[in-house]
Design an enzyme around this catalytic site. Structure first.
Site, short mmCIF file in Angstrom:
data_model
loop_
_atom_site.label_atom_id
_atom_site.label_comp_id
_atom_site.label_asym_id
_atom_site.label_seq_id
_atom_site.Cartn_x
_atom_site.Cartn_y
_atom_site.Cartn_z
N LYS A 1 3.57 -0.73 -42.36
CA LYS A 1 3.65 -2.07 -41.78
C LYS A 1 2.43 -2.89 -42.14
CE LYS A 1 4.04 -0.45 -37.66
NZ LYS A 1 4.30 -0.08 -36.26
N ALA B 1 11.20 -2.17 -29.04
CA ALA B 1 12.13 -1.74 -30.10
C ALA B 1 12.24 -2.72 -31.27
CB ALA B 1 13.53 -1.48 -29.53
N GLU C 1 0.84 -1.20 0.00
CA GLU C 1 0.00 0.00 0.00
C GLU C 1 0.87 1.25 0.00
OE1 GLU C 1 -2.86 0.36 3.09
OE2 GLU C 1 -3.91 -1.51 2.56
N THR D 1 9.99 -3.42 -33.76
CA THR D 1 9.54 -2.79 -35.00
C THR D 1 10.50 -1.68 -35.43
OG1 THR D 1 7.24 -3.29 -34.45
CG2 THR D 1 7.62 -1.60 -36.12
N HIS E 1 0.06 9.95 -26.56
CA HIS E 1 0.03 8.98 -27.66
C HIS E 1 -1.08 9.31 -28.65
CE1 HIS E 1 0.64 5.23 -29.76
NE2 HIS E 1 -0.62 4.89 -29.58
N ASP F 1 8.96 9.01 -33.52
CA ASP F 1 7.75 8.39 -32.96
C ASP F 1 7.62 8.84 -31.51
OD1 ASP F 1 5.45 6.92 -32.96
OD2 ASP F 1 6.39 4.98 -33.29
N ARG G 1 -2.06 4.33 -24.65
CA ARG G 1 -2.24 3.48 -25.84
C ARG G 1 -3.60 2.79 -25.86
NH1 ARG G 1 3.52 0.38 -25.69
NH2 ARG G 1 3.33 0.90 -23.47
N GLN G 2 -4.30 2.82 -24.73
CA GLN G 2 -5.65 2.24 -24.67
C GLN G 2 -6.67 3.38 -24.73
OE1 GLN G 2 -6.19 -1.01 -21.79
NE2 GLN G 2 -4.02 -0.84 -21.29
#
Length: 339
Positions: free
Chosen positions: A204, A236, A48, A238, A139, A230, A105-106
């Site tokens: 891609k 790393a 905690e 890609t 992002h 980016d 990213r979500q």
């Protein structure tokens, strides 16, 4: 709008070195000492998070510096609990300075029965009592719309442009900016415009999630020093593959400029053994010893831009002025001297 009180900084454990760097930069700008508020952010034996602030913050303009990088959940909880502690201590305004915004990213439902975790994090921050968010290279820019409070999203591209002009000053005509995917074209175009360079794209093709079946270069990179740009570099894989494809298509060198060096798992080893001449990242995420010791990774400081952004917010001045080269040049004079 006149400033309220002197800005006060407090930091969690996620990136203490950056927080101290921001305090030093603000001290230089203000001509007076700016220190981190004395506090402890610790763990009980069961994990905690416990926060105790040792200074009076009643009526103060508080800035919590805490990226939500790995371990993302621990660092996010630290941020939320620090905010709650400050709110219950009657701080006047609380700004969450989140150099790396985890869960970004979500930002949408890519499949059925999946969460939009970025929106959940936005709700948590707002409910915890955050009045404003200051971050770097979200992002997805639309995440700003997940909040009902002001969000200032700084950009790394103006700083990267200064770095490129400094390190490639006699080779600017040979440069080509490359987006590693179609989704990052806007970011790459912005940097290309700043350094007056052409733009190419690596397209891609995926057969299933996490596996790249093939890459195609859109644009002529023959004889060019390519700069891949980016926002995030995670494992790393890609990125290193894109560098190989660019060389196969005639590029003479490949360099990468990535805002957030997540660099998890085998990332550092891949970058070390890759054909990339250099990988430039910011210190939005505290670099590990492996990252610091990697011969082809270089780190660009963000303390100057965050320090000035905090002062601008505190003083009721424009934050978007930091997108302009003329504004950044004096801020980064010590790193990229002119003349």
């Amino acid at each position: 709008m006149p400033p309220i009180n002197e800005p006060k900084l407090i930091s969690g454990n996620a990136n203490l070195s950056l927080a101290k760097g921001i305090a030093r930069r603000m001290s230089m700008h203000r001509g007076m000492s700016v220190n981190l508020v004395d506090a402890r952010v610790e763990r009980f034996n069961d994990g905690e998070v416990f926060v105790e602030v040792f200074e009076n913050v009643r009526g103060e303009d508080m800035y919590i510096i805490q990226p939500t990088s790995s371990p993302a959940n621990d660092n996010l909880m630290e941020l939320l609990i620090m905010c709650d502690a400050l709110r219950r201590s009657s701080a006047d305004r609380i700004t969450a300075v989140i150099p790396y915004f985890g869960y970004a990213r979500q930002d949408r439902r890519a499949k059925a029965r999946t969460p939009i975790s970025a929106k959940l994090v936005a709700n948590l921050l707002t409910e915890a009592g955050v009045d404003r968010v200051l971050t770097l290279d979200l992002h997805a820019a639309q995440i700003q719309g997940f909040f009902d409070i002001p969000v200032d999203n700084l950009y790394a591209s103006p700083v990267f442009a200064l770095d490129i002009e400094h390190h490639f000053k006699d080779q600017m005509h040979d440069l080509m900016v490359v987006s590693p995917d179609v989704g990052g074209v806007a970011r790459a175009r912005e940097l290309a415009k700043r350094i007056n360079a052409p733009l190419a794209i690596v397209d891609k093709r995926r057969e299933k999630a996490g596996e790249v079946a093939g890459m195609t270069v859109i644009g002529d990179v023959s004889g060019k020093k390519c700069i891949i740009v980016d926002d995030i570099c995670d494992t790393a894989g890609t990125l290193c593959k894109a560098a190989e494809v660019l060389l196969e298509n005639g590029a003479t060198e490949v360099h990468s400029y990535i805002t957030h060096g997540v660099l998890s798992g085998p990332a550092v080893e891949r970058v070390t053994n890759s054909v990339m001449k250099s990988l430039v990242i910011t210190d939005s995420i505290e670099p590990t010893e492996a990252v610091k010791n990697c011969p082809n990774i270089r780190i660009v400081p963000t303390a100057p831009i965050f320090g000035q952004a905090i002062l601008n917010i505190w003083g009721g001045m424009s934050v978007s002025s930091l997108f302009e080269t003329d504004t950044l040049v004096p801020i980064y004079e010590g790193f990229y001297p002119r003349g």
